[in-house]
Write a protein that holds these residues in place. Sequence first.
Motif, PDB file in Angstrom:
ATOM      1  N   VAL A 248       0.808  -1.225   0.000  1.00 39.99           N
ATOM      2  CA  VAL A 248       0.000   0.000   0.000  1.00 39.99           C
ATOM      3  C   VAL A 248       0.840   1.273   0.000  1.00 39.99           C
ATOM      4  O   VAL A 248       0.358   2.343  -0.377  1.00 39.99           O
ATOM      5  CB  VAL A 248      -0.972   0.017   1.208  1.00 39.99           C
ATOM      6  CG1 VAL A 248      -1.965  -1.123   1.091  1.00 39.99           C
ATOM      7  CG2 VAL A 248      -0.226  -0.061   2.534  1.00 39.99           C
ATOM      8  N   ALA A 249       2.099   1.193   0.440  1.00 46.12           N
ATOM      9  CA  ALA A 249       2.970   2.372   0.440  1.00 46.12           C
ATOM     10  C   ALA A 249       4.414   1.915   0.500  1.00 46.12           C
ATOM     11  O   ALA A 249       4.727   0.881   1.105  1.00 46.12           O
ATOM     12  CB  ALA A 249       2.649   3.285   1.621  1.00 46.12           C
ATOM     13  N   PHE A 250       5.310   2.722  -0.119  1.00 44.32           N
ATOM     14  CA  PHE A 250       6.734   2.385  -0.115  1.00 44.32           C
ATOM     15  C   PHE A 250       7.553   3.615   0.262  1.00 44.32           C
ATOM     16  O   PHE A 250       7.271   4.724  -0.196  1.00 44.32           O
ATOM     17  CB  PHE A 250       7.160   1.833  -1.477  1.00 44.32           C
ATOM     18  CG  PHE A 250       6.613   0.464  -1.747  1.00 44.32           C
ATOM     19  CD1 PHE A 250       7.324  -0.669  -1.381  1.00 44.32           C
ATOM     20  CD2 PHE A 250       5.362   0.302  -2.327  1.00 44.32           C
ATOM     21  CE1 PHE A 250       6.809  -1.936  -1.598  1.00 44.32           C
ATOM     22  CE2 PHE A 250       4.840  -0.959  -2.546  1.00 44.32           C
ATOM     23  CZ  PHE A 250       5.562  -2.088  -2.180  1.00 44.32           C
ATOM     24  N   TYR A 251       8.553   3.377   1.115  1.00 45.29           N
ATOM     25  CA  TYR A 251       9.380   4.448   1.646  1.00 45.29           C
ATOM     26  C   TYR A 251      10.850   4.144   1.370  1.00 45.29           C
ATOM     27  O   TYR A 251      11.194   3.078   0.876  1.00 45.29           O
ATOM     28  CB  TYR A 251       9.174   4.589   3.162  1.00 45.29           C
ATOM     29  CG  TYR A 251       7.749   4.410   3.626  1.00 45.29           C
ATOM     30  CD1 TYR A 251       6.808   5.426   3.473  1.00 45.29           C
ATOM     31  CD2 TYR A 251       7.323   3.220   4.221  1.00 45.29           C
ATOM     32  CE1 TYR A 251       5.500   5.268   3.902  1.00 45.29           C
ATOM     33  CE2 TYR A 251       6.021   3.053   4.652  1.00 45.29           C
ATOM     34  CZ  TYR A 251       5.107   4.075   4.495  1.00 45.29           C
ATOM     35  OH  TYR A 251       3.817   3.907   4.905  1.00 45.29           O
ATOM     36  N   ASP A 252      11.715   5.091   1.762  1.00 43.86           N
ATOM     37  CA  ASP A 252      13.163   4.926   1.567  1.00 43.86           C
ATOM     38  C   ASP A 252      13.473   4.475   0.141  1.00 43.86           C
ATOM     39  O   ASP A 252      14.285   3.585  -0.092  1.00 43.86           O
ATOM     40  CB  ASP A 252      13.743   3.918   2.572  1.00 43.86           C
ATOM     41  CG  ASP A 252      13.733   4.442   3.992  1.00 43.86           C
ATOM     42  OD1 ASP A 252      13.616   5.669   4.157  1.00 43.86           O
ATOM     43  OD2 ASP A 252      13.830   3.638   4.926  1.00 43.86           O
ATOM     44  N   PHE A 253      12.766   5.106  -0.808  1.00 43.47           N
ATOM     45  CA  PHE A 253      12.937   4.810  -2.231  1.00 43.47           C
ATOM     46  C   PHE A 253      12.813   3.309  -2.488  1.00 43.47           C
ATOM     47  O   PHE A 253      13.629   2.683  -3.151  1.00 43.47           O
ATOM     48  CB  PHE A 253      14.261   5.370  -2.747  1.00 43.47           C
ATOM     49  CG  PHE A 253      14.337   6.857  -2.595  1.00 43.47           C
ATOM     50  CD1 PHE A 253      13.649   7.696  -3.459  1.00 43.47           C
ATOM     51  CD2 PHE A 253      15.062   7.429  -1.560  1.00 43.47           C
ATOM     52  CE1 PHE A 253      13.692   9.071  -3.302  1.00 43.47           C
ATOM     53  CE2 PHE A 253      15.106   8.805  -1.395  1.00 43.47           C
ATOM     54  CZ  PHE A 253      14.419   9.626  -2.267  1.00 43.47           C
TER      55      PHE A 253
ATOM     56  N   ILE B 297      -5.769   3.895   8.702  1.00 44.36           N
ATOM     57  CA  ILE B 297      -4.989   5.117   8.899  1.00 44.36           C
ATOM     58  C   ILE B 297      -3.501   4.800   8.817  1.00 44.36           C
ATOM     59  O   ILE B 297      -2.994   3.973   9.574  1.00 44.36           O
ATOM     60  CB  ILE B 297      -5.323   5.769  10.252  1.00 44.36           C
ATOM     61  CG1 ILE B 297      -6.827   6.083  10.320  1.00 44.36           C
ATOM     62  CG2 ILE B 297      -4.501   7.025  10.459  1.00 44.36           C
ATOM     63  CD1 ILE B 297      -7.323   6.356  11.714  1.00 44.36           C
ATOM     64  N   GLU B 298      -2.823   5.441   7.899  1.00 49.90           N
ATOM     65  CA  GLU B 298      -1.378   5.266   7.770  1.00 49.90           C
ATOM     66  C   GLU B 298      -0.628   6.127   8.766  1.00 49.90           C
ATOM     67  O   GLU B 298       0.356   5.703   9.368  1.00 49.90           O
ATOM     68  CB  GLU B 298      -0.918   5.616   6.356  1.00 49.90           C
ATOM     69  CG  GLU B 298       0.584   5.446   6.148  1.00 49.90           C
ATOM     70  CD  GLU B 298       1.047   5.930   4.787  1.00 49.90           C
ATOM     71  OE1 GLU B 298       2.238   5.764   4.489  1.00 49.90           O
ATOM     72  OE2 GLU B 298       0.227   6.488   4.026  1.00 49.90           O
ATOM     73  N   SER B 299      -1.092   7.365   8.934  1.00 44.02           N
ATOM     74  CA  SER B 299      -0.418   8.264   9.862  1.00 44.02           C
ATOM     75  C   SER B 299      -1.389   9.306  10.376  1.00 44.02           C
ATOM     76  O   SER B 299      -2.344   9.696   9.690  1.00 44.02           O
ATOM     77  CB  SER B 299       0.777   8.943   9.201  1.00 44.02           C
ATOM     78  OG  SER B 299       0.354   9.802   8.163  1.00 44.02           O
TER      79      SER B 299
ATOM     80  N   ILE C 188       2.208  10.743  -7.982  1.00 43.22           N
ATOM     81  CA  ILE C 188       1.562   9.496  -7.569  1.00 43.22           C
ATOM     82  C   ILE C 188       1.845   9.278  -6.085  1.00 43.22           C
ATOM     83  O   ILE C 188       3.005   9.272  -5.655  1.00 43.22           O
ATOM     84  CB  ILE C 188       2.066   8.312  -8.399  1.00 43.22           C
ATOM     85  CG1 ILE C 188       1.638   8.504  -9.861  1.00 43.22           C
ATOM     86  CG2 ILE C 188       1.527   6.989  -7.867  1.00 43.22           C
ATOM     87  CD1 ILE C 188       2.058   7.389 -10.782  1.00 43.22           C
ATOM     88  N   LYS C 189       0.799   9.082  -5.312  1.00 45.28           N
ATOM     89  CA  LYS C 189       0.940   8.924  -3.868  1.00 45.28           C
ATOM     90  C   LYS C 189       1.496   7.545  -3.507  1.00 45.28           C
ATOM     91  O   LYS C 189       1.441   6.604  -4.282  1.00 45.28           O
ATOM     92  CB  LYS C 189      -0.426   9.090  -3.182  1.00 45.28           C
ATOM     93  CG  LYS C 189      -0.909  10.525  -3.073  1.00 45.28           C
ATOM     94  CD  LYS C 189      -2.165  10.611  -2.232  1.00 45.28           C
ATOM     95  CE  LYS C 189      -1.872  10.372  -0.754  1.00 45.28           C
ATOM     96  NZ  LYS C 189      -3.061  10.585   0.096  1.00 45.28           N
ATOM     97  N   ASN C 190       1.988   7.477  -2.274  1.00 43.04           N
ATOM     98  CA  ASN C 190       2.337   6.213  -1.610  1.00 43.04           C
ATOM     99  C   ASN C 190       3.493   5.458  -2.244  1.00 43.04           C
ATOM    100  O   ASN C 190       3.653   4.267  -2.008  1.00 43.04           O
ATOM    101  CB  ASN C 190       1.112   5.282  -1.531  1.00 43.04           C
ATOM    102  CG  ASN C 190      -0.038   5.926  -0.797  1.00 43.04           C
ATOM    103  OD1 ASN C 190       0.177   6.670   0.160  1.00 43.04           O
ATOM    104  ND2 ASN C 190      -1.255   5.673  -1.246  1.00 43.04           N
TER     105      ASN C 190
ATOM    106  N   GLN D  99       7.603   0.884 -12.055  1.00 45.41           N
ATOM    107  CA  GLN D  99       7.545   0.561 -10.623  1.00 45.41           C
ATOM    108  C   GLN D  99       6.455   1.377  -9.928  1.00 45.41           C
ATOM    109  O   GLN D  99       6.718   2.254  -9.118  1.00 45.41           O
ATOM    110  CB  GLN D  99       8.903   0.818  -9.992  1.00 45.41           C
ATOM    111  CG  GLN D  99      10.048   0.080 -10.663  1.00 45.41           C
ATOM    112  CD  GLN D  99       9.836  -1.433 -10.651  1.00 45.41           C
ATOM    113  OE1 GLN D  99       9.497  -2.012  -9.627  1.00 45.41           O
ATOM    114  NE2 GLN D  99      10.033  -2.059 -11.794  1.00 45.41           N
ATOM    115  N   ILE D 100       5.202   1.071 -10.251  1.00 52.64           N
ATOM    116  CA  ILE D 100       4.054   1.810  -9.726  1.00 52.64           C
ATOM    117  C   ILE D 100       3.182   0.865  -8.914  1.00 52.64           C
ATOM    118  O   ILE D 100       2.830  -0.221  -9.369  1.00 52.64           O
ATOM    119  CB  ILE D 100       3.193   2.411 -10.866  1.00 52.64           C
ATOM    120  CG1 ILE D 100       4.068   3.185 -11.859  1.00 52.64           C
ATOM    121  CG2 ILE D 100       2.098   3.294 -10.286  1.00 52.64           C
ATOM    122  CD1 ILE D 100       4.728   4.399 -11.291  1.00 52.64           C
ATOM    123  N   VAL D 101       2.820   1.282  -7.705  1.00 51.72           N
ATOM    124  CA  VAL D 101       1.924   0.478  -6.860  1.00 51.72           C
ATOM    125  C   VAL D 101       0.554   0.403  -7.531  1.00 51.72           C
ATOM    126  O   VAL D 101      -0.078   1.427  -7.779  1.00 51.72           O
ATOM    127  CB  VAL D 101       1.787   1.094  -5.457  1.00 51.72           C
ATOM    128  CG1 VAL D 101       0.813   0.272  -4.620  1.00 51.72           C
ATOM    129  CG2 VAL D 101       3.137   1.162  -4.779  1.00 51.72           C
TER     130      VAL D 101
END
Length: 812
Positions: free
Chosen positions: A105-110, A237-239, A665-667, A753-755
């Motif tokens: 659902v979401a990706f961080y730190d590239f 809720i993510e944050s 694009i979010k997330n 590389q798109i969610v």
Amino acid sequence: MSKKSHLKFLSEKQLSEIADFKYNYGFDGNNGEKENTSKNYFMLASVLRSNLRKFERDIIRKYEERDHKLEVPIDIDYVEISFQGLFEIKKYFSVYYNDYGLEGVAFYDFAKRGLFAVVNKEKFQNFINDIINFTQNEIDKKFVKYSANIKYISNFKLLRARDILKFSMEHLGEIVYLSLIDLPLDSKLKYGILDNLFNYLNKNNIHYYYNVESDRIELHDITPDQIQKIVSNFDIIESATCSAFTTVRPGGFNTVRREFGFEISNAEEDLPVVGIIDTGISQDSALATILLNDATFTLAGSPLVDQAGRRGLGHGTAVGGLVALGKLNHRNNFEGEIKADAKLLSIKISDSGNGFISELKLLEMLYSVKSKYPYIRLFTLTTCYSCHMSTNEAFSDYTYALDKFAYETNSLIFICTGNNEDCIAENTNYDLDYFNNEHTNLSTPADSLNNFVVGASADNLKDGAFLGIASGREFPALYTRKGHVDLSAIYNLKKNNQNYFRPDVIESGGDIGYYDENTLDWLDEPALTLLSAKSNIGVMQEVGTSFAAPLTANLAARLIKNYPHLTNESIKALIINGASLNYIQFDNGVSKLLNRVVGHGVVNELRSLYSDENSATLILEDIISHGKIKIYPINFPDYLISEELGKKSGILKITATLCFKFLPIKNNQLSYNPIHMAFSIFKNQTADDIMKPDNVLKSKLRNNLSWSENGRFVSKPLPYSNSQKISLSVNVTDLKKEESTFKLAIHAKLSEQIVGSLPENYPTEFPFSLVLTIEETIKDSKGKLYDEIQLINDVVVINDLDTILEADDLNV
């Protein structure tokens, strides 16, 4: 030298070739990211076993803390997984969904860290079993089967309520934002929980506002118990964030008192209008004649009143003064004939300059501004979060909303990086090594990519001796903030995007001074002299990135006044292309921080605004499609070869900047901008030859001059920049070998590389602007470069083009 109007390529005529772009990918392998894949699986197994035990304890605790009286019908667990390298979304998204019941659902730190929803608990048991079997293999030496995918995980954990809550309750303010999790493959689960959340809010008389576009809920005046109950029971809720913002810093400046001694002489002129998102603009100030009489747009009292800051001297008024009156009038202390470069619309979001604002209402108000005044293209925003961004932190929802607004409405917002007020207490002198500290990182929304981000140089717009602490006027002020992205923490040195940094530029913001030999303070002498909001106190002394941003917006307004038919991307590219690092030298110990602190350098108004007889700036505005390459010849005058120039090497310098906007694009931090676009200047060859590998045919004019951005990494790409700059020194031999013609090439593609894949109807054609400056660097200039460049290329003087276009408009 005479000031000449820039030139614009007639893109259809100058274009020589369009072709399908062929990427010479080479070995895709790990693409240079720091994988740290451990061959000692005992250590990894020990970590994962510990993770599993903690995960099991956290699951039990999560459901013990539930308020079952709420009767929320759906529970979703979320697992945060960190990987050894970058997670290949295209390849493994479906694997994790089908095999483990985990939906990314979401990706961080590239994309080195991902948040996954457990949407199928039976399949998720396969994940748990693989963890158990892997640890038994490596620790207990029990040889049981498991998926090799487990070896690419570095750790995992349950998303807990305390992870969702991004602030401590003691800092709870008037507004809390809930960022919701999108489940593109399981949307019924999401909306089932969301309906229950709305019922809870209504039942408890909690005032809220839900914005569908940004997928955020804004809560007002909520209690600590209520917010704790929400994050502990509603699994969507993510944050939850509660971020105070600030525009102005309390200071100890003395104030110069005098009446306003000037009037603006061209108030009746048709000037660009700039929206000032701030604390209001005083209608009692000298700006009254160029201030739109519109009190519509406010979140906090009349937008025509400004009583923020020390002694109510204002903030938005000073910002508006810099936007409208620019450097010249401020440097001259508002003496002589005062001409404005822009008119102003006050958009008030705060009365004091500090506190909490409704981001959702602000965005709603900005869209209303564009609806009422569609011709307004420029805005300033000098309100940033009071807290800094952590290194490589993902884009905030606020930033996403502003980038989307800029894309959808043909707008360009000038955003400051924010001020670091701690710099005085933490320093006794000017030390660039200070910027190595994480807390000097910029503040949201200065991570924006579609808008224009500005830091502060120490210059204070005063002639004579410089009295600040910086090494020179052009150097960054110690209070300015640096870009928070450090790709070296993710990739190795062979894989980097040299263009991926903030801010865009730095501009005059004033400096701090020496109170005594070992003490720094905010002092009048190195500060800027600015318009106050009070008519009986004409000017005041202040410093800050809040004032560097509007000065840059003033330059943008002047560019629009000179060249009204250029796009915002051209305006952005002209400012970046004109900026310079020539007078800023960082020592070796901090040289890697240079672009993160000063961007592309100090703004140079003259270079951005005008060409001259020895320097021609050419602007290319065009559109390119996904998967294509376009070739544009650049023809050079014969006199550069045939006449004696006094030298053979470095007779010309070419500086080129590409800018484009994108629908964010979010997330997915890695593909927030999914458009890879790159350009360069090559030898006089065809598209097919330019695409050949160097070992087959050398197309580069210089070994170190390749594509402005590397797109060869496919499965694990670099983050893409929508602002890129290159430079090239030209020798006589280059021109002779290439028959006085170089090829400007540009290509584009969309990331894979798109969610959940690209949004439906996502654009596949991308408008862009490319600014190219060609200047003589010989001692005795010939005075004819501009005229001859014009004769041998398909270009038009922009002012002539504007006249033609205006005539066409009248004939419609």
